[in-house]
Design an enzyme around this catalytic site. Structure first.
Site, PDB file in Angstrom:
ATOM      1  N   CYS A 118      15.095 -20.270 -31.967  1.00  0.00           N
ATOM      2  CA  CYS A 118      13.894 -20.217 -31.280  1.00  0.00           C
ATOM      3  C   CYS A 118      13.484 -19.955 -30.655  1.00  0.00           C
ATOM      4  CB  CYS A 118      13.680 -22.014 -31.395  1.00  0.00           C
ATOM      5  SG  CYS A 118      13.839 -22.707 -32.777  1.00  0.00           S
ATOM      6  N   HIS A 260       8.120 -23.669 -26.965  1.00  0.00           N
ATOM      7  CA  HIS A 260       7.786 -23.907 -28.511  1.00  0.00           C
ATOM      8  C   HIS A 260       7.941 -24.809 -29.383  1.00  0.00           C
ATOM      9  CE1 HIS A 260      10.166 -24.055 -32.494  1.00  0.00           C
ATOM     10  NE2 HIS A 260      11.721 -24.717 -31.864  1.00  0.00           N
ATOM     11  N   ASN A 290       8.642 -27.500 -37.272  1.00  0.00           N
ATOM     12  CA  ASN A 290       9.224 -26.814 -36.393  1.00  0.00           C
ATOM     13  C   ASN A 290       9.786 -25.375 -36.546  1.00  0.00           C
ATOM     14  OD1 ASN A 290      11.344 -24.777 -35.197  1.00  0.00           O
ATOM     15  ND2 ASN A 290      12.926 -26.383 -34.213  1.00  0.00           N
TER      16      ASN A 290
HETATM   17  O1  UT7 Z   1      14.311 -25.626 -32.734  1.00  0.00           O
HETATM   18  C1  UT7 Z   1      15.338 -25.525 -31.663  1.00  0.00           C
HETATM   19  C2  UT7 Z   1      14.676 -26.786 -31.444  1.00  0.00           C
HETATM   20  N1  UT7 Z   1      15.174 -28.334 -31.622  1.00  0.00           N
HETATM   21  C3  UT7 Z   1      14.766 -29.650 -30.855  1.00  0.00           C
HETATM   22  O2  UT7 Z   1      14.782 -29.332 -29.414  1.00  0.00           O
HETATM   23  C4  UT7 Z   1      15.207 -30.316 -31.403  1.00  0.00           C
HETATM   24  C5  UT7 Z   1      15.559 -31.396 -30.627  1.00  0.00           C
HETATM   25  N2  UT7 Z   1      16.262 -32.936 -30.914  1.00  0.00           N
HETATM   26  C6  UT7 Z   1      14.687 -33.713 -31.715  1.00  0.00           C
HETATM   27  O3  UT7 Z   1      13.501 -33.504 -31.881  1.00  0.00           O
HETATM   28  C7  UT7 Z   1      15.306 -35.231 -31.703  1.00  0.00           C
HETATM   29  O4  UT7 Z   1      16.297 -35.550 -31.524  1.00  0.00           O
HETATM   30  C8  UT7 Z   1      15.351 -35.358 -33.677  1.00  0.00           C
HETATM   31  C9  UT7 Z   1      13.653 -35.401 -34.187  1.00  0.00           C
HETATM   32  C10 UT7 Z   1      16.022 -34.091 -33.962  1.00  0.00           C
HETATM   33  C11 UT7 Z   1      15.649 -36.843 -33.369  1.00  0.00           C
HETATM   34  O5  UT7 Z   1      15.168 -38.083 -32.989  1.00  0.00           O
HETATM   35  P1  UT7 Z   1      16.222 -39.090 -32.294  1.00  0.00           P
HETATM   36  O6  UT7 Z   1      14.885 -39.980 -31.670  1.00  0.00           O
HETATM   37  O7  UT7 Z   1      16.744 -38.180 -31.468  1.00  0.00           O
HETATM   38  O8  UT7 Z   1      16.583 -39.525 -33.736  1.00  0.00           O
HETATM   39  P2  UT7 Z   1      18.644 -39.650 -33.187  1.00  0.00           P
HETATM   40  O9  UT7 Z   1      18.672 -38.273 -34.229  1.00  0.00           O
HETATM   41  O10 UT7 Z   1      18.946 -40.508 -31.917  1.00  0.00           O
HETATM   42  O11 UT7 Z   1      18.106 -40.918 -34.811  1.00  0.00           O
HETATM   43  C12 UT7 Z   1      17.656 -42.310 -35.214  1.00  0.00           C
HETATM   44  C13 UT7 Z   1      18.036 -42.898 -35.833  1.00  0.00           C
HETATM   45  C14 UT7 Z   1      19.403 -43.068 -36.723  1.00  0.00           C
HETATM   46  O12 UT7 Z   1      19.621 -44.641 -37.163  1.00  0.00           O
HETATM   47  P3  UT7 Z   1      20.650 -45.169 -36.462  1.00  0.00           P
HETATM   48  O13 UT7 Z   1      21.938 -44.308 -36.125  1.00  0.00           O
HETATM   49  O14 UT7 Z   1      20.025 -45.730 -34.693  1.00  0.00           O
HETATM   50  O15 UT7 Z   1      21.183 -46.835 -37.071  1.00  0.00           O
HETATM   51  C15 UT7 Z   1      19.322 -42.312 -37.446  1.00  0.00           C
HETATM   52  O16 UT7 Z   1      20.367 -41.903 -38.692  1.00  0.00           O
HETATM   53  O17 UT7 Z   1      17.296 -42.139 -37.093  1.00  0.00           O
HETATM   54  C16 UT7 Z   1      18.131 -42.529 -37.839  1.00  0.00           C
HETATM   55  N3  UT7 Z   1      17.514 -41.019 -38.135  1.00  0.00           N
HETATM   56  C17 UT7 Z   1      16.272 -41.298 -38.968  1.00  0.00           C
HETATM   57  N4  UT7 Z   1      16.001 -41.806 -39.500  1.00  0.00           N
HETATM   58  C18 UT7 Z   1      14.707 -41.764 -41.312  1.00  0.00           C
HETATM   59  C19 UT7 Z   1      18.200 -39.641 -38.357  1.00  0.00           C
HETATM   60  N5  UT7 Z   1      16.781 -38.902 -38.956  1.00  0.00           N
HETATM   61  C20 UT7 Z   1      16.023 -40.179 -39.725  1.00  0.00           C
HETATM   62  C21 UT7 Z   1      14.948 -39.388 -40.452  1.00  0.00           C
HETATM   63  N6  UT7 Z   1      14.658 -40.933 -41.124  1.00  0.00           N
HETATM   64  N7  UT7 Z   1      14.255 -38.335 -41.233  1.00  0.00           N
END
Ligand code: UT7
Length: 336
Positions: A118, A260, A290
């Protein structure tokens, strides 16, 4: 090799291309266990474009975006001296830039790929700038293009909802120092955290029976989203501040913040940390997700088409992602 006179560089034109097929969050929730509400509130993404159909690859999008940029200034592709294709999803591991060169009939251009995920477009512009500044080349085409849909595990809801396919292209030209557009840049890598975001190569268990040689294949995108999020929100503002400090300008001088397009929450958090007002954020990820190396040139092209960016505007451009790599360019926009 030509002269080593230090010159300036400016962007003459931008172009972009996205696939026709669009998948919105409601349709996504029929593929994996997710919802529009979760995706939209956590990322700001509403839909993304995917390159479907057979025999389509990143080069198709890269060529379309490049033609779009070249046509806007009626530039003959034979006038291009160098093509840099920033991509992490080539259709040939030896590089895809030469296919772009051939299709464009840019017969006088040397062409190579640059892999920095990225951050690839930012690194591509800075690389091009070196060749322009030292007088080696006059016209450089920098393309950011990725088709990560081919490298996604479509049963992994933590990654498949994020990415889209696209390409963006810019034509840069050397110019006088007075007209220079690239005021400052700052690049970083921290390979200690490479495993936070990768498309890893995995060897198969059985080696060649005689040679003890292990062969394998690349796996899917794997990401520790929380760690990448924390990294982006902490490191990107520092990178921007370093650039501003070395130019002796303040955040108040910034007209546009073009980051980005990974997550709307990241864009807002970086702006908030720097006390940059939200209306200076350039964002289009709701429509495209993204798009990796394509995200910055795609958003730049849209902002120019929408006539948001004006002559002499100061644009802060930052890329961040796998590697981990991140970097900033401060640009003073020069309209033709
Ligand atoms: O391009 C390179 C750079 N990339 C980035 O900058 C990405 C950076 N990271 C992010 O943008 C975020 O971390 C994400 C959008 C990828 C994830 O968001 P988050 O708020 O960090 O969510 P999380 O991974 O902590 O997940 C929270 C909850 C989890 O459930 P529990 O464990 O709290 O019960 C996940 O299992 O959300 C759940 N979850 C989902 N639920 C519904 C994860 N993905 C999904 C989904 N739909 N697609």
């Amino acid at each position: 090799m030509k002269s080593f006179m230090m010159q300036g560089a400016k962007i003459l034109s931008t172009g972009s291309a996205v696939p026709n097929f669009s998948l919105n969050n409601y349709e996504m929730s029929e593929i994996v266990n997710t919802s529009h509400e979760w995706i939209f509130t956590r990322t700001g993404i509403e839909e993304r474009r995917l390159l479907t159909g057979t025999k389509k690859s990143v080069t198709d999008l890269a060529i379309m975006a490049s033609r779009n940029a070249l046509n806007k200034i009626s530039m003959d592709p034979q006038d291009i001296d160098l093509i840099i294709l920033a991509t992490s999803s080539p259709n040939d591991l030896f590089g895809s830039a030469s296919q772009v060169q051939s299709e464009l009939n840019a017969v006088n251009a040397v062409a190579f790929d640059l892999t920095a995920a990225c951050s690839g477009f930012v690194l591509g512009i800075v690389t091009a700038y070196q060749f322009l500044q030292n007088g080696s080349y006059r016209n450089v085409l920098v393309i950011g293009a990725d088709v990560l849909s081919k490298w996604i595990d479509w049963s992994d809801r933590s990654t498949c909802i994020l990415f889209g396919d696209a390409a963006g292209a810019t034509v840069l030209q050397s110019c006088s120092k007075e007209d220079n557009s690239i005021l400052e840049f700052q690049l970083n890598t921290d390979g200690n955290y490479a495993n936070h975001l990768s498309i890893a190569y995995k060897e198969e268990i059985n080696p060649h029976p005689i040679l003890n040689l292990y062969q394998g294949s690349f796996k899917y995108v794997s990401m520790n989203g929380k760690e990448v999020y924390k990294f982006a929100v902490s490191q990107v503002p520092l990178s921007i501040l370093k650039c501003l400090n070395s130019l002796n300008i303040s955040v108040g001088d910034i007209d546009w913040l073009l980051l980005h397009q990974a997550n709307e929450r990241i864009l807002k958090a970086v702006a908030e940390k720097l006390s940059i007002s939200e209306n200076k954020i350039i964002a289009n990820l709701s429509k495209y997700g993204n798009t990796s190396a394509a995200s910055i040139p795609l958003a730049l092209d849209e902002a120019i088409q929408d006539k948001k960016i004006c002559h002499n505007d100061i644009i802060v451009i930052s890329g961040f992602g796998a590697g981990l790599t991140w970097g900033t360019i401060i640009m003073k926009w020069k309209s033709l």
